[in-house]
Design a protein around this motif. Structure first.
Motif, PDB file in Angstrom:
ATOM      1  N   ASN A   1       0.821  -1.207   0.000  1.00  0.00           N
ATOM      2  CA  ASN A   1       0.000   0.000   0.000  1.00  0.00           C
ATOM      3  C   ASN A   1       0.858   1.262   0.000  1.00  0.00           C
ATOM      4  OD1 ASN A   1      -2.904  -0.976   0.493  1.00  0.00           O
ATOM      5  ND2 ASN A   1      -1.755  -2.061   2.076  1.00  0.00           N
ATOM      6  N   THR A   2       0.477   2.201  -0.839  1.00  0.00           N
ATOM      7  CA  THR A   2       1.040   3.552  -0.798  1.00  0.00           C
ATOM      8  C   THR A   2      -0.139   4.503  -0.641  1.00  0.00           C
ATOM      9  OG1 THR A   2       2.878   2.919  -2.238  1.00  0.00           O
ATOM     10  CG2 THR A   2       2.423   5.267  -1.988  1.00  0.00           C
ATOM     11  N   VAL A   3      -0.146   5.251   0.462  1.00  0.00           N
ATOM     12  CA  VAL A   3      -1.295   6.088   0.781  1.00  0.00           C
ATOM     13  C   VAL A   3      -0.839   7.521   1.035  1.00  0.00           C
ATOM     14  CG1 VAL A   3      -3.234   6.447   2.340  1.00  0.00           C
ATOM     15  CG2 VAL A   3      -2.481   4.120   1.830  1.00  0.00           C
ATOM     16  N   TYR A   4      -1.531   8.460   0.399  1.00  0.00           N
ATOM     17  CA  TYR A   4      -1.368   9.876   0.679  1.00  0.00           C
ATOM     18  C   TYR A   4      -2.747  10.390   1.094  1.00  0.00           C
ATOM     19  CZ  TYR A   4       2.611   8.967  -2.418  1.00  0.00           C
ATOM     20  OH  TYR A   4       3.722   8.429  -3.007  1.00  0.00           O
ATOM     21  N   SER A   5      -2.844  10.996   2.258  1.00  0.00           N
ATOM     22  CA  SER A   5      -4.169  11.407   2.713  1.00  0.00           C
ATOM     23  C   SER A   5      -4.111  12.684   3.537  1.00  0.00           C
ATOM     24  CB  SER A   5      -4.817  10.287   3.543  1.00  0.00           C
ATOM     25  OG  SER A   5      -4.172  10.155   4.800  1.00  0.00           O
ATOM     26  N   PHE A   6      -5.218  13.415   3.467  1.00  0.00           N
ATOM     27  CA  PHE A   6      -5.437  14.586   4.315  1.00  0.00           C
ATOM     28  C   PHE A   6      -6.806  14.436   4.948  1.00  0.00           C
ATOM     29  CE2 PHE A   6      -7.557  18.660   4.922  1.00  0.00           C
ATOM     30  CZ  PHE A   6      -6.656  19.313   5.759  1.00  0.00           C
ATOM     31  N   SER A   7      -6.896  14.650   6.259  1.00  0.00           N
ATOM     32  CA  SER A   7      -8.185  14.522   6.936  1.00  0.00           C
ATOM     33  C   SER A   7      -8.319  15.581   8.018  1.00  0.00           C
ATOM     34  CB  SER A   7      -8.335  13.124   7.556  1.00  0.00           C
ATOM     35  OG  SER A   7      -7.384  12.925   8.593  1.00  0.00           O
ATOM     36  N   LEU A   8      -9.548  16.003   8.240  1.00  0.00           N
ATOM     37  CA  LEU A   8      -9.876  16.944   9.306  1.00  0.00           C
ATOM     38  C   LEU A   8     -11.191  16.496   9.922  1.00  0.00           C
ATOM     39  CD1 LEU A   8      -9.492  19.601  10.885  1.00  0.00           C
ATOM     40  CD2 LEU A   8     -10.800  20.745   9.071  1.00  0.00           C
ATOM     41  N   THR A   9     -11.198  16.343  11.248  1.00  0.00           N
ATOM     42  CA  THR A   9     -12.402  15.926  11.963  1.00  0.00           C
ATOM     43  C   THR A   9     -12.671  16.882  13.111  1.00  0.00           C
ATOM     44  OG1 THR A   9     -11.965  13.593  11.451  1.00  0.00           O
ATOM     45  CG2 THR A   9     -13.534  14.054  13.205  1.00  0.00           C
ATOM     46  N   GLU A  10     -13.905  17.387  13.162  1.00  0.00           N
ATOM     47  CA  GLU A  10     -14.355  18.226  14.265  1.00  0.00           C
ATOM     48  C   GLU A  10     -15.352  17.416  15.090  1.00  0.00           C
ATOM     49  OE1 GLU A  10     -15.176  22.479  12.708  1.00  0.00           O
ATOM     50  OE2 GLU A  10     -15.420  21.154  10.972  1.00  0.00           O
ATOM     51  N   PRO A  11     -14.937  16.852  16.239  1.00  0.00           N
ATOM     52  CA  PRO A  11     -15.833  15.972  16.993  1.00  0.00           C
ATOM     53  C   PRO A  11     -17.037  16.691  17.579  1.00  0.00           C
ATOM     54  CG  PRO A  11     -13.804  16.358  18.208  1.00  0.00           C
ATOM     55  CD  PRO A  11     -13.603  16.933  16.849  1.00  0.00           C
ATOM     56  N   TYR A  12     -16.920  18.007  17.782  1.00  0.00           N
ATOM     57  CA  TYR A  12     -18.063  18.792  18.254  1.00  0.00           C
ATOM     58  C   TYR A  12     -18.338  19.900  17.251  1.00  0.00           C
ATOM     59  CZ  TYR A  12     -18.674  16.499  22.748  1.00  0.00           C
ATOM     60  OH  TYR A  12     -18.950  15.572  23.726  1.00  0.00           O
ATOM     61  N   TYR A  13     -18.719  19.488  16.028  1.00  0.00           N
ATOM     62  CA  TYR A  13     -19.096  20.451  14.992  1.00  0.00           C
ATOM     63  C   TYR A  13     -20.304  21.258  15.453  1.00  0.00           C
ATOM     64  CZ  TYR A  13     -21.024  22.075  10.530  1.00  0.00           C
ATOM     65  OH  TYR A  13     -21.551  22.836   9.515  1.00  0.00           O
ATOM     66  N   THR A  14     -21.210  20.605  16.195  1.00  0.00           N
ATOM     67  CA  THR A  14     -22.321  21.302  16.836  1.00  0.00           C
ATOM     68  C   THR A  14     -22.196  21.121  18.342  1.00  0.00           C
ATOM     69  OG1 THR A  14     -23.899  19.471  16.949  1.00  0.00           O
ATOM     70  CG2 THR A  14     -23.764  20.675  14.863  1.00  0.00           C
ATOM     71  N   ILE A  15     -22.888  21.942  19.095  1.00  0.00           N
ATOM     72  CA  ILE A  15     -22.816  21.876  20.551  1.00  0.00           C
ATOM     73  C   ILE A  15     -23.377  20.561  21.080  1.00  0.00           C
ATOM     74  CG2 ILE A  15     -25.066  22.939  20.985  1.00  0.00           C
ATOM     75  CD1 ILE A  15     -23.730  24.515  23.271  1.00  0.00           C
ATOM     76  N   ASP A  16     -24.194  19.889  20.271  1.00  0.00           N
ATOM     77  CA  ASP A  16     -24.795  18.622  20.682  1.00  0.00           C
ATOM     78  C   ASP A  16     -23.873  17.431  20.443  1.00  0.00           C
ATOM     79  OD1 ASP A  16     -27.221  19.850  21.438  1.00  0.00           O
ATOM     80  OD2 ASP A  16     -27.859  19.897  19.349  1.00  0.00           O
ATOM     81  N   GLY A  17     -22.679  17.667  19.919  1.00  0.00           N
ATOM     82  CA  GLY A  17     -21.734  16.581  19.718  1.00  0.00           C
ATOM     83  C   GLY A  17     -21.772  15.937  18.348  1.00  0.00           C
ATOM     84  N   VAL A  18     -22.427  16.572  17.363  1.00  0.00           N
ATOM     85  CA  VAL A  18     -22.381  16.065  15.986  1.00  0.00           C
ATOM     86  C   VAL A  18     -21.000  16.377  15.406  1.00  0.00           C
ATOM     87  CG1 VAL A  18     -23.347  16.260  13.660  1.00  0.00           C
ATOM     88  CG2 VAL A  18     -24.852  16.353  15.659  1.00  0.00           C
ATOM     89  N   SER A  19     -20.326  15.360  14.888  1.00  0.00           N
ATOM     90  CA  SER A  19     -18.994  15.574  14.328  1.00  0.00           C
ATOM     91  C   SER A  19     -19.064  15.656  12.806  1.00  0.00           C
ATOM     92  CB  SER A  19     -18.048  14.444  14.743  1.00  0.00           C
ATOM     93  OG  SER A  19     -18.353  13.253  14.045  1.00  0.00           O
ATOM     94  N   ARG A  20     -18.080  16.360  12.250  1.00  0.00           N
ATOM     95  CA  ARG A  20     -17.975  16.495  10.799  1.00  0.00           C
ATOM     96  C   ARG A  20     -16.536  16.252  10.402  1.00  0.00           C
ATOM     97  NH1 ARG A  20     -18.852  22.234   7.807  1.00  0.00           N
ATOM     98  NH2 ARG A  20     -16.975  22.641   9.051  1.00  0.00           N
TER      99      ARG A  20
END
Length: 397
Positions: A108-127
């Motif tokens: 495997n050769t992998v190039y990746s970029f990721s961004l995660t916001e675990p509290y995108y909303t105050i209720d804990g919805v992540s994006r």
């Protein structure tokens, strides 16, 4: 550096509310599962001058959550793995995860970029967002000769429906270039001749997860469950679905000894009279599934005796976990005695199951997780590829 709100938003014991021992315990487990701290301690001293009030004091010991990585690792299945990049699972103490990764190996050769916001909303919805390029050459692990090169991106969300349950969904696009050779399995050649060497896919994903483990690094009780579906929806060249299900349970036997039981199921097929792409098959064998057998070696073979994978996957593991001798208080390392079983097939066959037993060591080292196992196959059959000693160092994705 971690902001107070990152810890406070995991609390289930509400300030000024009625005291609940179970909510305090649950709060501690949620904070521990963040993975930002090496220690999480909770104390509930009485409030001075009061007979019916207590304080809840949370003390944590932060650990490094970012890596500026330029290094190498080695896996018995993947060979030399060169890696580099920047990952930060707690950006500026906000709890957001940012990753820029480069990983290379024989397979495997992998190039990746990721961004995660675990509290995108105050209720804990992540994006989260993912952009990646993945090249796979399974020839290096004695699988059917072919090469795939995939580039894609995805937008995903996760919605907490209870303190333990999360529903996730996402939408992404992929483009895959296929390369076959004169000695590739005939089914691979037929697939490329029918659908062409370049396919585009619109992927819809939906999943459910329930995490009730008491710790992310050193679990001793609780369970983890997840179910996921990946569907190639109309609009792309391919139409198929892949379903996976996992149940994992930790049963405390004593303060130091734990029984871990794990079961995984996988099922995939094509839609609208189109076949499942061969590079979406399931595989098993190796340190992460059925130890004692070469990685990805279980299941049907082609005319060159190379594994083809299959549309059905079953894996089950039982492990007796115990402290590493002399390091009973070290929560980063422990040993296990295990029994594994699993099968890969296009139709359910009891004869396809393989079994193994052995011992293993798991060490969450400062440079990454290290897994080492020594296993003995219990029902080895002619043609099976046995690998009794296996290890993997560092995380690969």
């Amino acid at each position: 550096k971690t902001r107070d709100e990152v810890v406070r938003r995991e609390m289930r014991q509400i300030e000024g509310g009625w005291y609940s021992a179970s909510q305090v315990t649950q709060s501690r487990s949620r904070i521990d599962r963040l993975g930002y701290f090496s220690e999480v301690n909770v104390e509930t001293p009485s409030v001075a001058g009061s007979t019916d009030q207590v304080d809840v004091n949370i003390s944590v010991v932060e650990k490094p959550t970012g890596n500026l990585l330029a290094g190498a690792g080695f896996s018995s299945g993947e060979g030399l793995v060169l890696s580099g990049g920047i990952t930060q699972s707690n950006v500026f103490g906000s709890g957001n995860h940012l990753g820029l990764q480069i990983n290379t190996s024989k397979v495997n050769t992998v190039y990746s970029f990721s961004l995660t916001e675990p509290y995108y909303t105050i209720d804990g919805v992540s994006r989260g967002f993912d952009i990646y390029k993945r090249d796979v050459d399974p020839t290096e692990i004695n699988s059917g000769r072919n090469k795939t090169s995939t580039i894609g991106g995805q937008l995903r969300f996760a919605v907490p429906v209870t303190d333990l349950d999360t529903i996730s969904y996402g939408l992404g696009v992929e483009q895959t270039d296929l390369t076959t050779f004169s000695d590739s399995p005939q089914r691979y050649i037929d697939y490329v001749n029918t659908f062409g060497p370049k396919n585009s896919t619109i992927l819809g994903t939906i999943g459910w997860a329930r995490d009730g483990r008491d710790s992310l690094i050193y679990p001793t009780k609780g369970s983890f469950n997840r179910a996921n579906a990946e569907i190639a929806i109309p609009g792309g060249d391919l139409q198929y679905y892949r379903l996976t299900l996992q149940h994992q349970r930790y049963v405390p036997l004593t303060r130091d000894y734990t029984l871990m039981l794990n079961g995984e199921l996988g099922y995939a097929d094509g839609l609208n009279d189109k076949p499942l792409p061969f590079y979406k098959n399931f595989y098993a064998g190796g340190v992460t599934s059925v130890r004692g057998f070469e990685p990805n070696s279980l299941g049907p073979r082609d005319t060159n005796d190379d594994p083809l994978g299959g549309t059905k996957r079953i894996v089950a593991n039982g492990e007796f976990l115990f402290p590493f001798p002399g390091l009973a208080n070290d929560k980063s390392v422990r040993m296990s005695a295990f029994v594994d079983t699993g099968m890969i097939a296009d139709k359910y066959e009891t004869s396809a199951f393989r079994y193994s037993a052995g011992v293993a060591v798991l060490w969450v080292s400062p440079l990454g997780p290290l897994k080492v196992s020594a296993a003995q196959p219990l029902n080895e059959k002619p043609g099976d590829r046995v690998q009794r000693f296996q290890f993997t160092f560092g995380a690969a994705f």
